[in-house]
Design a protein around this motif. Structure first.
Motif, mmCIF file in Angstrom:
data_model
loop_
_atom_site.group_PDB
_atom_site.id
_atom_site.type_symbol
_atom_site.label_atom_id
_atom_site.label_comp_id
_atom_site.label_asym_id
_atom_site.label_seq_id
_atom_site.Cartn_x
_atom_site.Cartn_y
_atom_site.Cartn_z
ATOM 1 N N VAL A 141 0.859 -1.191 0.000
ATOM 2 C CA VAL A 141 0.000 0.000 0.000
ATOM 3 C C VAL A 141 0.894 1.239 0.000
ATOM 4 O O VAL A 141 2.005 1.228 0.527
ATOM 5 N N ASN A 142 0.419 2.333 -0.570
ATOM 6 C CA ASN A 142 1.132 3.606 -0.570
ATOM 7 C C ASN A 142 1.311 4.088 0.874
ATOM 8 O O ASN A 142 0.406 3.938 1.698
ATOM 9 N N PHE A 143 2.468 4.714 1.173
ATOM 10 C CA PHE A 143 2.772 5.144 2.537
ATOM 11 C C PHE A 143 1.705 6.066 3.116
ATOM 12 O O PHE A 143 1.304 5.899 4.264
ATOM 13 N N CYS A 144 1.253 7.061 2.378
ATOM 14 C CA CYS A 144 0.280 8.024 2.926
ATOM 15 C C CYS A 144 -0.995 7.323 3.372
ATOM 16 O O CYS A 144 -1.528 7.612 4.444
ATOM 17 N N THR A 145 -1.466 6.386 2.577
ATOM 18 C CA THR A 145 -2.660 5.617 2.937
ATOM 19 C C THR A 145 -2.378 4.748 4.155
ATOM 20 O O THR A 145 -3.173 4.694 5.098
ATOM 21 N N ALA A 146 -1.233 4.074 4.146
ATOM 22 C CA ALA A 146 -0.863 3.194 5.257
ATOM 23 C C ALA A 146 -0.754 3.986 6.559
ATOM 24 O O ALA A 146 -1.269 3.569 7.599
ATOM 25 N N ALA A 147 -0.100 5.139 6.528
ATOM 26 C CA ALA A 147 0.068 5.956 7.732
ATOM 27 C C ALA A 147 -1.282 6.398 8.282
ATOM 28 O O ALA A 147 -1.508 6.360 9.495
#
Length: 71
Positions: free
Chosen positions: A18-24
Motif C-alpha cells: 500500500v502507498n505510505f500516505c494511505t498506510a500511515a
C-alpha cells in the motif's frame, strides 16, 4: 485508559504494497497512540523499542514493503 491502549492494534500485514500516505492514515486511525514513520527499506534506524512509533519500511516508490508493527 491503559487497558484500552493495551488492546489497540500493533501489526498491519494487510498494508504491505500500500502507498505510505494511505498506510500511515490507517495505522494512526486504528491506533491513535502511535505515529507512523516512513523509512527507506534497509536504511539504518534507531534500535530502541518505542511503543509510540511504527516504522513503515517503504521502497523508492513509497510502497510499504515490510509488515509495519509497533516498536
Amino acid at each position: 485508559m491503559a487497558e484500552e491502549s493495551a488492546q489497540r492494534k500493533t501489526r498491519w500485514p494487510e498494508l504491505v504494497f500500500v502507498n505510505f500516505c494511505t498506510a500511515a492514515r490507517i495505522i494512526e486511525k486504528e491506533n491513535p497512540d502511535v505515529k507512523a514513520i516512513k523509512i527507506l527499506v534497509d536504511s539504518p534506524r534507531i534500535q530502541n523499542f518505542d511503543i509510540s512509533r511504527v516504522w513503515v519500511d517503504c521502497n523508492i516508490e513509497e510502497r510499504v514493503v515490510k509488515v509495519p508493527s509497533v516498536g
